[in-house]
Design a protein around this motif. Structure first.
Motif, PDB file in Angstrom:
ATOM      1  N   GLU A  94     -52.879  -9.111  17.401  1.00 18.16           N
ATOM      2  CA  GLU A  94     -52.048  -9.054  16.201  1.00 18.16           C
ATOM      3  C   GLU A  94     -51.857  -7.612  15.745  1.00 18.16           C
ATOM      4  O   GLU A  94     -52.769  -6.796  15.906  1.00 18.16           O
ATOM      5  N   ASP A 108     -56.167 -13.303  21.613  1.00 16.08           N
ATOM      6  CA  ASP A 108     -55.098 -13.147  20.636  1.00 16.08           C
ATOM      7  C   ASP A 108     -54.996 -11.686  20.209  1.00 16.08           C
ATOM      8  O   ASP A 108     -56.019 -11.018  20.020  1.00 16.08           O
ATOM      9  N   ARG A 114     -48.089 -12.556  16.401  1.00 13.83           N
ATOM     10  CA  ARG A 114     -49.247 -12.711  17.287  1.00 13.83           C
ATOM     11  C   ARG A 114     -48.788 -12.858  18.732  1.00 13.83           C
ATOM     12  O   ARG A 114     -47.806 -13.534  19.027  1.00 13.83           O
TER      13      ARG A 114
END
Length: 221
Positions: free
Chosen positions: A156, A154, A126
């Protein structure tokens, strides 16, 4: 998703990071402890002929460092097994379960997207843009804009194309998160700290991009 054949133990090596202990299932394999970035570079660039698989015993940041080095050295046909720490986000993303050391040694390799940023650094688990005001987009989708105020974003990898997903971290945390998927996510801001696999960048940036590299990496599982 392409799948390679399994590899024999004789063509695998272990990269053991920090003070971690060598799992019993890997004790018959040649093992190296990388000494910093230059030590890792020397190990990857000087891999013995016939090395088809590296097994990373460490955290997400360690896996990210190895991915970065393989990408820069144009060695993404080397298979990568991962024996993660308990708190690893890559463990969850790639569904690495009990018996990871044995699977890293004996499993098959699958090509998955490789996510990198505009500094040429690969992402394993992440990344976050922390407390930013500005605009972020995933491909052609607006994730947030200046009128939304301060946000933390975030990013990912995903197991399959388009390759990544991104979400604004909101409060209260009990609310469900909305994730936007795409090939690239871009940020323009007055200043943001970029955190990659738990490690903060050295200085704030005004622009940052994460995107799918043209070649994926070979995950053993």
């Amino acid at each position: 998703m392409s799948i390679t054949s399994t590899t024999g133990a004789a063509s695998a090596r272990v990269l053991l990071f920090g003070a971690r202990r060598l799992p019993h299932a890997l004790r018959a394999l040649p093992t190296d402890r990388p000494d910093g970035a230059e030590g890792l570079r020397a190990l990857v660039d000087g891999l013995p002929d016939g090395t088809r698989r590296l097994i990373v015993v460490g955290g997400d940041d360690d896996l990210g460092q190895v991915l970065t080095r393989l990408m820069r050295a144009e060695k993404l046909d080397v298979e990568l097994g991962f024996v993660p720490d308990r708190r690893s986000r890559a463990r969850r993303i790639y569904r690495i379960r009990f018996g990871s050391a044995r699977r890293a040694r004996d499993g098959s390799a699958h090509r998955v997207p490789l996510i990198r940023d505009d500094t040429g650094t690969a992402l394993a688990g992440r990344a976050s843009w922390q407390t930013v005001i500005g605009e972020a987009t995933v491909d052609d989708t607006l994730l947030f804009g200046p009128s939304d105020g301060a946000a933390t974003v975030d990013v990912e990898p995903t197991e399959s194309v388009p390759g990544l997903r991104a979400s604004v971290r909101r409060r209260p945390r009990l609310l469900p998160r909305h994730w936007a998927t795409g090939r690239a996510v871009q940020l323009g801001t007055e200043g943001a700290v970029v955190v990659r696999d738990g490690v903060a960048g050295p200085r704030p940036v005004t622009r940052s991009t994460f995107y799918r590299h043209q070649q994926g990496w070979l995950l053993v599982r």
